[in-house]
Design an enzyme around this catalytic site. Sequence first.
Site, PDB file in Angstrom:
ATOM      1  N   ARG A 155       0.835  -1.213   0.000  1.00 14.82           N
ATOM      2  CA  ARG A 155       0.000   0.000   0.000  1.00 14.82           C
ATOM      3  C   ARG A 155       0.860   1.250   0.000  1.00 14.82           C
ATOM      4  NH1 ARG A 155      -2.757   0.860   5.829  1.00 14.82           N
ATOM      5  NH2 ARG A 155      -1.189  -0.162   7.102  1.00 14.82           N
ATOM      6  N   LYS A 209       1.462   6.587   0.917  1.00 17.70           N
ATOM      7  CA  LYS A 209       1.009   5.374   1.611  1.00 17.70           C
ATOM      8  C   LYS A 209      -0.513   5.405   1.654  1.00 17.70           C
ATOM      9  CE  LYS A 209       1.676   2.711   5.837  1.00 17.70           C
ATOM     10  NZ  LYS A 209       2.540   2.555   7.020  1.00 17.70           N
ATOM     11  N   ASP A 255      -6.302  -4.218   0.350  1.00 11.56           N
ATOM     12  CA  ASP A 255      -6.824  -3.243  -0.608  1.00 11.56           C
ATOM     13  C   ASP A 255      -5.862  -2.120  -1.004  1.00 11.56           C
ATOM     14  OD1 ASP A 255      -6.771  -1.872   1.765  1.00 11.56           O
ATOM     15  OD2 ASP A 255      -8.942  -1.651   1.954  1.00 11.56           O
ATOM     16  N   GLY A 256      -4.717  -2.040  -0.335  1.00 17.99           N
ATOM     17  CA  GLY A 256      -3.770  -0.980  -0.688  1.00 17.99           C
ATOM     18  C   GLY A 256      -4.137   0.388  -0.128  1.00 17.99           C
ATOM     19  N   ARG A 284       5.136  10.063   2.482  1.00 18.56           N
ATOM     20  CA  ARG A 284       6.338   9.857   3.300  1.00 18.56           C
ATOM     21  C   ARG A 284       7.564  10.286   2.501  1.00 18.56           C
ATOM     22  NH1 ARG A 284       5.767   3.889   5.951  1.00 18.56           N
ATOM     23  NH2 ARG A 284       6.081   3.134   3.830  1.00 18.56           N
ATOM     24  N   ARG A 295      14.681  -1.527   2.519  1.00 18.32           N
ATOM     25  CA  ARG A 295      14.577  -2.240   3.802  1.00 18.32           C
ATOM     26  C   ARG A 295      15.458  -3.485   3.790  1.00 18.32           C
ATOM     27  NH1 ARG A 295       8.815  -1.175   4.969  1.00 18.32           N
ATOM     28  NH2 ARG A 295       8.310   0.610   3.648  1.00 18.32           N
ATOM     29  N   ASP A 327      10.970  -6.613   7.197  1.00 19.62           N
ATOM     30  CA  ASP A 327      10.493  -5.732   6.124  1.00 19.62           C
ATOM     31  C   ASP A 327      10.230  -4.326   6.664  1.00 19.62           C
ATOM     32  OD1 ASP A 327       8.411  -7.322   7.467  1.00 19.62           O
ATOM     33  OD2 ASP A 327       7.001  -6.103   6.341  1.00 19.62           O
ATOM     34  N   ASN A 328      10.268  -4.171   7.977  1.00 27.54           N
ATOM     35  CA  ASN A 328      10.059  -2.852   8.567  1.00 27.54           C
ATOM     36  C   ASN A 328      11.356  -2.274   9.129  1.00 27.54           C
ATOM     37  OD1 ASN A 328       7.348  -2.932   7.924  1.00 27.54           O
ATOM     38  ND2 ASN A 328       6.726  -3.728   9.920  1.00 27.54           N
ATOM     39  N   ASP A 333       7.686   2.731   8.954  1.00 34.18           N
ATOM     40  CA  ASP A 333       6.413   2.016   9.077  1.00 34.18           C
ATOM     41  C   ASP A 333       5.784   2.166  10.451  1.00 34.18           C
ATOM     42  OD1 ASP A 333       6.562   1.370   6.469  1.00 34.18           O
ATOM     43  OD2 ASP A 333       6.431  -0.796   6.725  1.00 34.18           O
TER      44      ASP A 333
HETATM   45  P1  AMP Z   1       3.197  -3.973   7.898  1.00 35.00           P
HETATM   46  O1  AMP Z   1       3.537  -5.039   8.900  1.00 35.00           O
HETATM   47  O2  AMP Z   1       2.034  -3.122   8.276  1.00 35.00           O
HETATM   48  O3  AMP Z   1       4.390  -3.144   7.557  1.00 35.00           O
HETATM   49  O4  AMP Z   1       2.707  -4.711   6.567  1.00 35.00           O
HETATM   50  C1  AMP Z   1       3.223  -5.904   6.086  1.00 35.00           C
HETATM   51  C2  AMP Z   1       2.934  -6.064   4.618  1.00 35.00           C
HETATM   52  O5  AMP Z   1       1.540  -5.987   4.362  1.00 35.00           O
HETATM   53  C3  AMP Z   1       3.597  -5.048   3.716  1.00 35.00           C
HETATM   54  O6  AMP Z   1       4.012  -5.699   2.560  1.00 35.00           O
HETATM   55  C4  AMP Z   1       2.488  -4.075   3.430  1.00 35.00           C
HETATM   56  O7  AMP Z   1       2.683  -3.396   2.225  1.00 35.00           O
HETATM   57  C5  AMP Z   1       1.277  -4.990   3.380  1.00 35.00           C
HETATM   58  N1  AMP Z   1       0.043  -4.277   3.717  1.00 35.00           N
HETATM   59  C6  AMP Z   1      -0.321  -3.791   4.921  1.00 35.00           C
HETATM   60  N2  AMP Z   1      -1.530  -3.204   4.862  1.00 35.00           N
HETATM   61  C7  AMP Z   1      -1.950  -3.303   3.590  1.00 35.00           C
HETATM   62  C8  AMP Z   1      -3.115  -2.890   2.878  1.00 35.00           C
HETATM   63  N3  AMP Z   1      -4.110  -2.246   3.469  1.00 35.00           N
HETATM   64  N4  AMP Z   1      -3.183  -3.190   1.566  1.00 35.00           N
HETATM   65  C9  AMP Z   1      -2.205  -3.846   0.943  1.00 35.00           C
HETATM   66  N5  AMP Z   1      -1.085  -4.261   1.544  1.00 35.00           N
HETATM   67  C10 AMP Z   1      -0.953  -4.001   2.855  1.00 35.00           C
HETATM   68 MG    MG Z   2       5.727  -2.591   6.558  1.00 37.53          MG
END
Ligand code: AMP
Ligand code: MG
Length: 538
Positions: free
Chosen positions: A113, A133, A145-146, A203, A210, A280-281, A290
Amino acid sequence: MKEDFDGQFGLSFNFDNRFSLELPADPDTGKQRRQVRAACYSRVMPLTVSAPKLVAYSREMAEVLGLSTEACESQEFADVFAGNRLLDGMEPYAMCYGGHQFGHWAGQLGDGRAINLGEIVTAKSEHWALQLKGAGPTPYSRTADGLAVLRSSLREFLCSEAMFHLGVPTTRALSLVLTGESVVRDMFYDGNPQSEPGAVVCRVAPSFIRFGNFQIFTARGETELLKKLVDFTIRNEFPHLGEPSVAVYLKWFEEVCRLTADMIVHWMRVGFVHGVMNTDNMSILGLTIDYGPYGWLESYDPDWTPNTTDAAGRRYCFANQAQIGHWNLAQLGSALMPLFEGSEPLQQVLNSYPRYFEQGRQEMMGNKLGFDRYAADSDNVIVEELLEILALIETDMTIFYRRLALLDINVDIDTTTDKELIKPLVDAYYLPDEVSEVYRARLAKWLRAYIRRSRKEGKTNEVRRAKMNAANPKYVLRNYIAQLAIDKAEVGDFKFVSDLLELLRHPYDEQPEEEEFAAKRPDWARNRAGCSMLSCSS
Ligand code: AMP
Ligand code: MG
């Protein structure tokens, strides 16, 4: 395809887009979710939304990017940073990365997203990447949903800028824009989906690369691509290390270890809990990145995590952050192995992380306590006892350190009673009944030792206070204060967001008119959702 335009009001940038120009792209430009191989990114357009409306922007960030107030307050600005219009030179893309989530390899994750608009070079030759974002789905969105909602976007916007002003390494936020769309979210994954206002944060960071960007290539055996990305990162983000070579790769890994340790030392200093330290964060630049279910320690509790998803394991609780940083660096080290003959040199660098962290921690604790020279043998004893005392009863960490600075080290410690001695600190306690005779005696004993130690510094109260107050913020983004800003913004009142931004610009200063925001968390916020409990990826 969106139409490019040269913004009015000076809303234009000089894009060099080095990431997308120099690294391999996914040939497929569709949005369908997929595994993207042999590429660092996929081209993808932000969604067009119905009614972009600016909630807030960071004037410091705007200034760095060369944007005037007029530009930031124009409708074009809201349109561009909601994703509705592209400026000349913008070439949007989503990055491919993987990661370990909660200790387990999760495969491809990627910008699900987040959509990068491109990288700019400012008049001062600074490089900044701009990223939206919540601007819609990408090939990496998996089942989601992004999109992003106002609640989580406001938290990211405010905290990025608050951290910057606190001197904590962080990605930044330029803007927060409402999209005019509704987004459905089940905040606690408990079968209660609600419609919420959609929002987009822009951002800004020198780079959004990362640990997971490197991990994905190693996991897939794409060693050529791994090398390409490492060389790119060193050339562009770490040019002082020299031209990429095996020796430089090692120096680079060492620097990433140091930067990561440094960032976490800052978190421990200000009482920040990231909440989702998945690989990934983790920014390769050692920036806090993040902002999701993060939180600020109110009462000092080393086991506290704001993340409900992590409530059972507490993997990412306050006290574990240093060790998790080490674990994450070990995963990055493993990902870099194909670039080396054997693992020994990487292992050696990795083994020195606890030492970097410890050095940083000692200096940081010394600053918090007002010591110029930290004498590890004796000062560690003082610090350990303090941290045990802080955790004994509900004690507001932020208030405690500011109050400790008020202590008069010239008092007669033999004749002053325990009660008298701890007086400056009583404001830090949530439950006065917990301040027992036994507790008071233990704290007073510590205070006497602290006073004796502080006297050895040969500094006046004033000099000690100034040093401490420069390390111990008075104003942090307390969880409930962020929630108050959300409550107001959700009914269209954005003034509080701007006021808060103003307050958080000077977190170490006394701001007598703003005392209420330096006070303890009110009782209503103790267990309110959003104040102490948050979930991932909302
Ligand atoms: P996060 O732990 O929140 O950093 O997210 C982990 C992964 O999920 C990352 O690849 C994000 O891009 C993906 N992600 C989180 N929320 C969404 C969302 N609403 N739509 C699509 N991808 C998401
Ligand atoms: Mg993330």
